[in-house]
Design an enzyme around this catalytic site. Structure first.
Site, PDB file in Angstrom:
ATOM      1  CG  ASP A   1      -2.146   0.829   1.108  1.00  0.00           C
ATOM      2  OD1 ASP A   1      -2.406   1.352   0.015  1.00  0.00           O
ATOM      3  OD2 ASP A   1      -2.843   0.991   2.129  1.00  0.00           O
ATOM      4  CG  HIS A   2      -1.169   5.012   0.744  1.00  0.00           C
ATOM      5  ND1 HIS A   2      -1.511   6.094  -0.039  1.00  0.00           N
ATOM      6  CD2 HIS A   2      -2.328   4.402   1.066  1.00  0.00           C
ATOM      7  CE1 HIS A   2      -2.816   6.137  -0.181  1.00  0.00           C
ATOM      8  NE2 HIS A   2      -3.339   5.112   0.476  1.00  0.00           N
TER       9      HIS A   2
ATOM     10  CD  GLU B   1      -3.650   4.326   4.533  1.00  0.00           C
ATOM     11  OE1 GLU B   1      -3.720   3.096   4.683  1.00  0.00           O
ATOM     12  OE2 GLU B   1      -4.191   4.910   3.592  1.00  0.00           O
TER      13      GLU B   1
ATOM     14  CG  HIS C   1      -6.806   5.019  -2.112  1.00  0.00           C
ATOM     15  ND1 HIS C   1      -5.523   5.107  -1.612  1.00  0.00           N
ATOM     16  CD2 HIS C   1      -6.736   4.133  -3.138  1.00  0.00           C
ATOM     17  CE1 HIS C   1      -4.719   4.318  -2.311  1.00  0.00           C
ATOM     18  NE2 HIS C   1      -5.433   3.718  -3.242  1.00  0.00           N
TER      19      HIS C   1
ATOM     20  CG  ASN D   1      -6.832   0.686  -0.787  1.00  0.00           C
ATOM     21  OD1 ASN D   1      -6.929  -0.150  -1.682  1.00  0.00           O
ATOM     22  ND2 ASN D   1      -5.796   1.503  -0.695  1.00  0.00           N
TER      23      ASN D   1
ATOM     24  CG  HIS E   1      -6.430   7.804   3.441  1.00  0.00           C
ATOM     25  ND1 HIS E   1      -5.392   8.438   2.795  1.00  0.00           N
ATOM     26  CD2 HIS E   1      -6.742   6.746   2.661  1.00  0.00           C
ATOM     27  CE1 HIS E   1      -5.096   7.792   1.685  1.00  0.00           C
ATOM     28  NE2 HIS E   1      -5.900   6.758   1.591  1.00  0.00           N
TER      29      HIS E   1
END
Length: 343
Positions: free
Chosen positions: A95-96, A169, A252, A274, A212
């Site tokens: 992820d990110h 996040e 997201h 996600n 997020h």
């Protein structure tokens, strides 16, 4: 079934796009949350995606060294073994990953998979995300181009985020404002840099008001219909049919989204969504309940000995796994992936 091969992962994404459903991408931070995700997918009879963020990988690496690559590799190798006991296909994703962590996370993992592919094996991860949303679009796409060459050669799919997602996040944060909406111009520049699959497949995390973290419905203005505008704008620019949906979109910041917003996103090409905040809570909630209800058992109160059966991590851990798995099943239902596993 084993972890998805590159061919199976591509088939999964193609099926999702054609069938207007999406796969929940569940963030995991331990072997137990991994099993919860796998169990949820199996119970929903849905293939799925398991992903590890930089913070999750650091946690998995242990608090002594906090090494992200070690943590990610260790869980991925473990997943390759235990996933064989679940009757669904699972893709592994990172992820990110912002610019300052590329050299300590994605690039070393890419190098590892490159070596595996040279040896005739499949890559360790099936996709990696480059989060350049904090950079200028020009710099973002320049790095994406470099990464896409490597991911394509290693049979890996790249995920890119071209404009900011609000909230925070793993230390990457953006304000909640009008910049949270990708424009058709942004999408066109992305295609000019990365192509439409001819240079390698990529997933696009476009912004349509996403945030997020935790928020209630109505606190953030989502515009999933914007994804249709992006697809149509790119299709017109590059001579594709108006309904061709050139992009494989990622949703997201979906916590708190309404069913209608999710449905609109699916209709407009979202193939991956996600899910982290909601599954974190689902995992922790029964643990808190167990601790409160069994206070004098999990603690040695007033010189007593407590109750080993109540403070044994397996006791409350099983409750946590079951609760998180149930939330994954719910996510599959919301995203319409229930019962769609590849036979």
């Amino acid at each position: 079934m084993p972890i998805a091969t590159p061919e199976i992962y591509n088939e999964m994404l193609d099926r999702a796009k054609a069938g207007k459903f999406a796969y929940p991408a569940i963030n995991v931070t331990s072997s137990q949350t991994l099993h919860a995700a796998l169990r949820g997918f199996a119970e929903a009879e849905s293939d799925g995606i398991v992903q590890i963020s930089t913070g999750g990988a650091e946690f998995l690496g242990g608090q002594y060294s906090k090494d992200m690559v070690t943590g990610a590799v260790a869980l991925a190798e473990y997943a390759h073994i235990v996933a064989e006991k679940y009757p669904v296909n699972i893709a592994l994703h990172t992820d990110h990953c912002p610019k300052d962590k590329l050299d300590g996370y994605v690039r070393p993992l890419l190098a590892l998979s490159e070596e595996r592919v040279k040896d005739g094996r499949n890559p360790l991860f099936q996709s990696h995300m480059w989060d350049g949303s904090a950079e200028t679009l020009a710099d973002n796409l320049k790095i994406a181009q470099e990464l896409l060459v490597r991911t394509a050669a290693a049979k890996i799919i790249l995920e890119v985020e071209i404009t900011p997602t609000g909230g925070e996040e793993d230390g990457v944060s953006h304000e909640i404002n009008d910049e949270l909406y990708t424009t058709v111009e942004d999408a066109i520049r992305t295609v000019e840099a990365l192509g439409l699959g001819d240079k390698g497949r990529y997933l696009l995390a476009a912004s349509f008001g996403n945030v997020h973290g935790v928020y209630k419905p109505g606190n953030v203005v989502l515009r999933p219909e914007l994804l249709k505008e992006l697809n149509e704008g790119v299709a017109a620019k590059f001579g594709r049919p108006a309904d061709s949906k050139p992009f494989d979109f990622v949703f997201h910041g979906g916590s708190g989204s309404t069913e209608e917003e999710i449905r609109t996103a699916l209709e407009n090409g979202v193939v991956k969504m996600n899910i982290d905040t909601d599954t974190q809570y689902a995992f922790t909630r029964p643990v808190a309940d167990h601790m409160f209800k069994n206070y004098d058992g999990v603690l040695k109160v007033d010189g007593e000995v407590g109750s080993k059966k109540t403070y044994d991590p397996r006791t409350w851990g099983k409750l946590a796994e079951a609760s998180m798995a149930k939330r994954v099943v719910e996510a599959c239902g919301n995203l319409r992936s229930t019962g769609t596993k590849i036979k």
